[in-house]
Design a protein around this motif. Sequence first.
Motif, PDB file in Angstrom:
ATOM      1  N   GLU A 192       1.206  -8.231  -6.809  1.00 42.06           N
ATOM      2  CA  GLU A 192       1.993  -7.216  -6.094  1.00 42.06           C
ATOM      3  C   GLU A 192       1.081  -6.226  -5.376  1.00 42.06           C
ATOM      4  O   GLU A 192       1.448  -5.650  -4.354  1.00 42.06           O
ATOM      5  CB  GLU A 192       2.952  -6.480  -7.030  1.00 42.06           C
ATOM      6  CG  GLU A 192       2.288  -5.609  -8.084  1.00 42.06           C
ATOM      7  CD  GLU A 192       1.986  -6.385  -9.367  1.00 42.06           C
ATOM      8  OE1 GLU A 192       1.736  -5.739 -10.400  1.00 42.06           O
ATOM      9  OE2 GLU A 192       2.017  -7.633  -9.314  1.00 42.06           O
ATOM     10  N   TYR A 193      -0.147  -6.062  -5.939  1.00 44.48           N
ATOM     11  CA  TYR A 193      -1.109  -5.189  -5.267  1.00 44.48           C
ATOM     12  C   TYR A 193      -1.541  -5.795  -3.938  1.00 44.48           C
ATOM     13  O   TYR A 193      -1.705  -5.078  -2.929  1.00 44.48           O
ATOM     14  CB  TYR A 193      -2.340  -4.953  -6.153  1.00 44.48           C
ATOM     15  CG  TYR A 193      -2.063  -4.165  -7.408  1.00 44.48           C
ATOM     16  CD1 TYR A 193      -0.919  -3.361  -7.530  1.00 44.48           C
ATOM     17  CD2 TYR A 193      -2.939  -4.206  -8.493  1.00 44.48           C
ATOM     18  CE1 TYR A 193      -0.663  -2.632  -8.671  1.00 44.48           C
ATOM     19  CE2 TYR A 193      -2.684  -3.483  -9.659  1.00 44.48           C
ATOM     20  CZ  TYR A 193      -1.548  -2.707  -9.736  1.00 44.48           C
ATOM     21  OH  TYR A 193      -1.291  -1.977 -10.878  1.00 44.48           O
ATOM     22  N   LYS A 195       0.235  -7.750  -2.131  1.00 42.65           N
ATOM     23  CA  LYS A 195       1.357  -7.625  -1.196  1.00 42.65           C
ATOM     24  C   LYS A 195       1.413  -6.232  -0.576  1.00 42.65           C
ATOM     25  O   LYS A 195       1.745  -6.080   0.610  1.00 42.65           O
ATOM     26  CB  LYS A 195       2.668  -7.943  -1.910  1.00 42.65           C
ATOM     27  CG  LYS A 195       2.817  -9.420  -2.276  1.00 42.65           C
ATOM     28  CD  LYS A 195       4.160  -9.695  -2.938  1.00 42.65           C
ATOM     29  CE  LYS A 195       4.292 -11.175  -3.278  1.00 42.65           C
ATOM     30  NZ  LYS A 195       5.590 -11.481  -3.943  1.00 42.65           N
ATOM     31  N   LYS A 196       1.096  -5.229  -1.394  1.00 42.34           N
ATOM     32  CA  LYS A 196       1.072  -3.870  -0.845  1.00 42.34           C
ATOM     33  C   LYS A 196      -0.041  -3.721   0.186  1.00 42.34           C
ATOM     34  O   LYS A 196       0.123  -3.051   1.213  1.00 42.34           O
ATOM     35  CB  LYS A 196       0.891  -2.846  -1.975  1.00 42.34           C
ATOM     36  CG  LYS A 196       2.107  -2.684  -2.876  1.00 42.34           C
ATOM     37  CD  LYS A 196       1.865  -1.626  -3.928  1.00 42.34           C
ATOM     38  CE  LYS A 196       3.073  -1.461  -4.843  1.00 42.34           C
ATOM     39  NZ  LYS A 196       4.250  -0.918  -4.135  1.00 42.34           N
ATOM     40  N   ILE A 197      -1.186  -4.347  -0.076  1.00 44.64           N
ATOM     41  CA  ILE A 197      -2.286  -4.315   0.901  1.00 44.64           C
ATOM     42  C   ILE A 197      -1.867  -5.019   2.183  1.00 44.64           C
ATOM     43  O   ILE A 197      -2.124  -4.532   3.293  1.00 44.64           O
ATOM     44  CB  ILE A 197      -3.551  -4.961   0.305  1.00 44.64           C
ATOM     45  CG1 ILE A 197      -4.054  -4.142  -0.886  1.00 44.64           C
ATOM     46  CG2 ILE A 197      -4.649  -5.081   1.375  1.00 44.64           C
ATOM     47  CD1 ILE A 197      -5.183  -4.806  -1.659  1.00 44.64           C
ATOM     48  N   GLU A 198      -1.195  -6.173   2.030  1.00 45.83           N
ATOM     49  CA  GLU A 198      -0.717  -6.913   3.206  1.00 45.83           C
ATOM     50  C   GLU A 198       0.261  -6.077   4.022  1.00 45.83           C
ATOM     51  O   GLU A 198       0.226  -6.094   5.256  1.00 45.83           O
ATOM     52  CB  GLU A 198      -0.054  -8.227   2.770  1.00 45.83           C
ATOM     53  CG  GLU A 198      -1.040  -9.273   2.280  1.00 45.83           C
ATOM     54  CD  GLU A 198      -0.335 -10.514   1.753  1.00 45.83           C
ATOM     55  OE1 GLU A 198       0.923 -10.539   1.795  1.00 45.83           O
ATOM     56  OE2 GLU A 198      -1.021 -11.446   1.313  1.00 45.83           O
ATOM     57  N   ALA A 199       1.139  -5.332   3.331  1.00 46.25           N
ATOM     58  CA  ALA A 199       2.102  -4.475   4.032  1.00 46.25           C
ATOM     59  C   ALA A 199       1.378  -3.390   4.819  1.00 46.25           C
ATOM     60  O   ALA A 199       1.744  -3.075   5.966  1.00 46.25           O
ATOM     61  CB  ALA A 199       3.079  -3.850   3.041  1.00 46.25           C
ATOM     62  N   GLY A 200       0.330  -2.820   4.195  1.00 45.81           N
ATOM     63  CA  GLY A 200      -0.443  -1.805   4.909  1.00 45.81           C
ATOM     64  C   GLY A 200      -1.148  -2.374   6.121  1.00 45.81           C
ATOM     65  O   GLY A 200      -1.197  -1.742   7.189  1.00 45.81           O
ATOM     66  N   GLU A 330       7.490   1.684   4.229  1.00 39.16           N
ATOM     67  CA  GLU A 330       7.743   0.342   4.745  1.00 39.16           C
ATOM     68  C   GLU A 330       8.440   0.377   6.085  1.00 39.16           C
ATOM     69  O   GLU A 330       8.279  -0.516   6.914  1.00 39.16           O
ATOM     70  CB  GLU A 330       8.580  -0.459   3.731  1.00 39.16           C
ATOM     71  CG  GLU A 330       7.829  -0.721   2.425  1.00 39.16           C
ATOM     72  CD  GLU A 330       8.659  -1.538   1.450  1.00 39.16           C
ATOM     73  OE1 GLU A 330       9.835  -1.835   1.778  1.00 39.16           O
ATOM     74  OE2 GLU A 330       8.151  -1.872   0.367  1.00 39.16           O
TER      75      GLU A 330
END
Length: 385
Positions: A192-193, A195-200, A330
Amino acid sequence: MIKHNDRTKHANIEVNLNKLYEQVLKAKADWQNTFDSISDMICILDKDARITRMNRSFSARMKKPYESLLGARCYEAIHSTCSPSTCPFSAVMETKQSIRNVMEIQLGDAVFTTSLFPFFDAESKLHGAVYVFRDITDQKALENKLLQSDKMAAIGTLAAEIAHEINNPLDYITNYLYLLSESLPPEFGKREYLKKIEAGIDNLAALTRDLLEFSRPQIDIFVPLDMHRVIDESLEFSGKYLQEKQVKVIRDFGCRSHRVAGSVRMLQQVLLNLILNALDAMTNGGTINITTFCRKSHFVLEFADTGIGIPEANLPRIFEPFFTTKKNFEKRGTGLGLTICYNIIYQHKGEIHVSSRAGEGTKFTISLPLHHEEKGPVKQHIVEY
């Protein structure tokens, strides 16, 4: 014989007096007509700053009867205050010198610059002052547009440099993040970390795309187009999102002459941006009202939603680059969408305005010049922002 001569003399005097009286009346009427023909607002003040005379433009702009203005002190009638400190009249009376463009005041929707001139009689005695108001609304609007254009050009240059500086390391980060995620074992429990990096990273990539779009000149051909069709096609493109958000669209097309000269792609970009912003503002469904009408050879489009609205304090900044009211990470935008919309409408020689109240929805009003058929080839426009 003497009595007859006296009667003749008196008759001649009476005729001459009548002629003189008529000349005086005509001169007075001519002076008043000339006074009233001046488009600037003008009033004449006595030594106590009381209005003794005004032209038609003054009473019309003040939207008050002539009789109620006559005898009123200038600072009461114009500035709606009992304090003379806001009025430069006293300075003119003390110095006996003119004061030009001393201040700008707003009356209704118009902006005026004011000047005062000392008023002397035939014996050079100071009797008061002449107060002149010149409408500079169009001039101020042009100055604001030029200022906005210069600011956009400077920001566009900076945006291009920033985008290029971000893009290179962003590519490295994206590639190495992919390699890292592929090298991790399937049982790795902290994905999930990643994924958060990918979102950023996705947000940064969107920012660089918007920066490059904002800074690059767009080349397009302006052609006569049907604005109602442009609106309908933009709504078709957004149909899926409108259904998912349970947003109803009400169209009220009232302008029969709905052809403008422009770029379909660019105007659809404006409408799609407004639609997506409206969807973000209506989390639990709502309504979008699209109304069109003609006004003074312009096609006017009103786009209103029933969303959360925009706080009044944010309205003056809504078209500024990088300004956004979206707080959710987001969904947070780059703050360039409405700036690009503003520039597109400006390049179409139109205007876009916003009105809103928090909790009551938002309305954008777009005005575009109606197209008039002309012979000859269509000109190519290089649109820069």
